[in-house]
Design a protein around this motif. Structure first.
Motif: not given
Ligand code: ADP
Ligand code: MG
Length: 701
Positions: A302-309
């Motif tokens: 989830a953390k990585v997806l926030r960075e990607i978003r």
């Protein structure tokens, strides 16, 4: 050890700088005493300019202030001796086709015999009465004998102080270049050019700002390094052996800063010129996708997806490296990223290193995306649907890297995902980055890249890390065993198969190698494995098989009809068959640790306990110690660091080395502190986000 003198020579004006730089770039042939022939030989060592010569790194150093007496030489130990030639002779035998040339030296304490086989021309270089240095090790003590030692005849004359009574550099040579001549040339060139070796921009800049930003202790503060000129001098003619390392670190720092400067300015240029496509997404597809997934994302995912978003909605195209150990769940992250782009109305491409993996992704993504109304298309060597352009509005294109290299054009391409980056190579990535309308780029790798390498190889990418595994994973137990334990191992595997589990059996090579008969060829071994695991069905998978054949075998394995798979290291990347609980690797010592760790990632993908058995008869202590590391830890980063220390960066990154930077002085396995420092220093020169000229007035114009 005396502390290095803090000496940074500021330069006066950019004009003078250019002038002196160009002087150092003169061809070596312009130096006194270097004719066309010697210049050609120097070129073979990669020495073309005066600067190349000054940066030609000695291979070793010889302390000619102290000598062992010949009588004190110990068998087997490398040492330098010095003596007069009292006899010499060439013997021929076997009708003159073979020969041995022998010198006898005397230093007053004892005599030393030096022999060279089948190099009859050696005779020409020596005369009775000459005084010579020899470097080598005693192979016999009665009489004391060295075979093929390195030699250097002492000569008197005004230059002899360059070679005697000091720590003398010994250079890598090529035929026709005498050690002594090269040493003299370096000495004279230093005399003439040392004053012209100026401090690079970063050093001048760093000296203006007395305190380091990072607050790192003084050790890597520029003022604690010798000047570049002084370092160049010391790398050739150190006063003490300890000087060499001090000088090497300074020159390594220069190399690292230069590389970081290039990386950072490339990135600045990219950001200045490329606008990001709006791919932030609106959750229209993501919500139903996550709802049907069957598990919750881990915190790390989830953390990585926030960075990607944040990247996908940002002003510049994303350039992100996603690192996560094998089995950490990168594929789901890739899927979510693709959905964000698709929500934005763009197409996406996903590239895998092998066809098997592309096919596996195709199956997963079809299953995930088709219910959402998103079209998924497989484009790879054998399965390419047609040569024509793809239908518009197809959502996700999956293929091997041939997908991009073939010039295959995807309309409205908003995102490119590369899975298992380490199989692609930096050069390929660069090509990709230049292609098209600056799509966002997500590079995924399971190779735990030690920070030193990360900063040099991927310095232009932002990094996200999945540092948490999905819950309910069975432990993987690892055992290193000798071949005499194989019968027990086969019995154990049969038990696992009888319990419904599956196994991988991995061999190092596809074809027989007649030079190394201990390398078991996978095709020949198949019969043995079939016998050992009878009555269970054993399949074969290797790189020379046709795509369709491979796919058929994999389908059988996934369906648990093929119970054990005999394979080459091909299975290493990404294959996901959770029911497999045993991995047997033969000749394990032939693999790098990181590669073994990745192979091990094929098992332990479900809640059951799994077993990795590494078979090795390696006699040598080091090989055993290496494998033991895998018994002790499953932490990919620890394993990668160990591999880097033991085998160097080349092994770790294997096939991708083509794009890796080469250093004369820098050492990726040792210089983490320097690489970190270099990154900060380069930022000061290139400027933090600001156009580079603002950061340094001397760069203006
Ligand atoms: P890798 O990072 O090696 O590519 P995968 O993406 O193939 O790993 O994931 C490994 C397995 O873990 C897959 O079967 C996947 O479905 C599963 N998985 C991924 N994320 C989670 C999660 N958050 N919870 C449970 N299982 C997960
Ligand atoms: Mg994967």
């Amino acid at each position: 050890m005396a502390p290095p003198e803090p000496r940074i020579t500021p330069f006066s004006s950019p004009v003078r700088r250019d002038e002196t730089a160009s002087r150092l770039r003169q061809p070596v042939a312009s130096l006194w005493g270097v004719g066309a022939e010697r210049a050609a030989r120097l070129a073979r060592l990669g020495i073309f300019t005066v600067e190349d010569l000054l940066l030609h790194r000695p291979r070793r150093y010889e302390d000619r202030r102290h000598f062992k007496k010949i009588s004190e030489l110990a068998k087997g130990e490398p040492a330098t001796a010095r003596g007069h030639i009292v006899a010499q002779g060439l013997k021929r035998f076997r009708g003159g086709s073979k020969s041995v040339f022998e010198l006898v030296l005397d230093d007053g304490s004892a005599r030393l015999h030096c022999r060279w086989w089948n190099l009859p021309f050696m005779e020409r270089y020596f005369a009775v009465g000459d005084e010579v240095f020899v470097f080598g090790r005693l192979v016999e003590t009665r009489p004391r004998t060295m075979d093929h030692p390195e030699t250097e005849v002492l000569e008197g004359g005004e230059e002899s102080f360059i070679h005697l009574a000091r720590i003398a550099p010994v250079y890598p040579l090529t035929e026709g270049l005498p050690q002594r001549w090269l040493r003299g040339l370096v000495w004279r060139t230093l005399e003439k050019f040392e004053a012209q070796i100026l401090e690079p921009e970063w050093a001048v800049e760093a000296c203006r700002s007395p305190v380091t930003k990072s607050g790192s202790p003084g050790e890597t503060h520029p003022a604690t390094f010798p000047s570049r000129a002084n370092a160049v001098h010391r790398i050739h003619f150190p006063e003490e052996i300890a000087d060499v390392e001090i000088a090497r670190r300074r020159l390594a720092l220069d190399e690292f800063v230069e590389l970081q400067r290039q990386i950072q300015s490339r990135r600045r240029r990219f950001q200045a010129s490329a606008r990001g496509l709006p791919c932030g997404g609106d959750n229209r597809l993501m919500k139903p996708f996550l709802a049907r997934l069957g598990f919750n994302l881990t915190g790390a995912q989830a953390k990585v997806l926030r960075e990607i978003r944040a990247d996908l909605g940002g002003a510049h195209p994303m350039r992100r490296l996603l690192q996560g150990d094998v089995g950490s769940g990168k594929t789901v992250v890739a899927a979510c990223t693709a959905l964000m782009a698709l929500e934005g109305g763009f197409n996406a491409a996903l590239m895998a290193p092998t066809e098997i993996l592309a096919a596996q992704h195709f199956r997963n993504f079809s299953r995930w995306f088709e219910p959402l109304g998103v079209k998924v298309e497989l484009q790879s060597g054998n399965t390419k649907t047609s040569g024509s352009a793809p239908p518009p509005h197809a959502g996700l294109f999956i293929g091997t890297h041939a997908l991009i290299e073939s010039g295959f054009d995807i309309p409205r391409l908003g995102l490119v995902i590369i899975d298992e980056q380490h199989k692609f190579g930096v050069a390929q990535r660069e090509r990709l980055v230049r292609k098209g309308n600056y799509p966002h780029l997500l590079v995924m790798t399971a190779t735990p890249i030690p920070r030193t390498l990360g900063l040099t190889l991927y310095g232009d990418l932002d990094v996200s890390l999945i540092d948490e595994s999905p819950p309910d994973r069975g432990r993987v137990k690892t055992f290193v065993r000798a071949t005499d334990k194989l019968p027990l191992v086969w019995k154990f595997i049969r038990e696992q198969l009888a319990a419904g589990r599956q196994a991988f059996v991995v061999y190092p090579r596809v074809e027989d190698q007649d030079t190394a008969n201990d390398v078991k060829a996978v095709t020949r071994e198949l019969e043995n494995v079939r016998r050992a695991l009878a009555p269970f069905h054993v399949g074969l998978l290797h790189g020379r098989m046709k795509g369709a054949e491979k796919e058929a075998v994999m389908a059988g394995f996934r369906a648990n009809q093929v119970r054990a798979l005999v394979a080459t290291a091909l299975v290493e990347v990404g294959v996901d068959v959770p029911n497999a609980t045993v991995l047997l690797v033969e000749n394990a010592e032939r693999f790098g640790l990181v590669q073994l760790h990745q192979l091990r990632g094929r098992i332990g993908r479900a809640a059951r306990e799994s077993f990795c058995i590494l078979i090795s008869d390696a006699k040598n202590e080091e090989a055993r110690r290496r494998l033991k590391i895998l018994e002790e830890t499953t932490d990919g980063f620890k394993i990668a660091e160990a591999d880097l220390k033991l085998r160097g960066p080349g092994e770790l990154l294997g096939r991708l080395q083509s794009g890796a930077p080469k250093f004369r002085f820098g050492n990726l396995a040792e210089d983490l502190d320097l690489i970190r420092r270099a990154r900060e220093l380069a930022t000061q020169v290139v400027g933090d986000g600001a156009p580079s000229s603002a950061a340094h007035p001397a760069l203006k114009k």
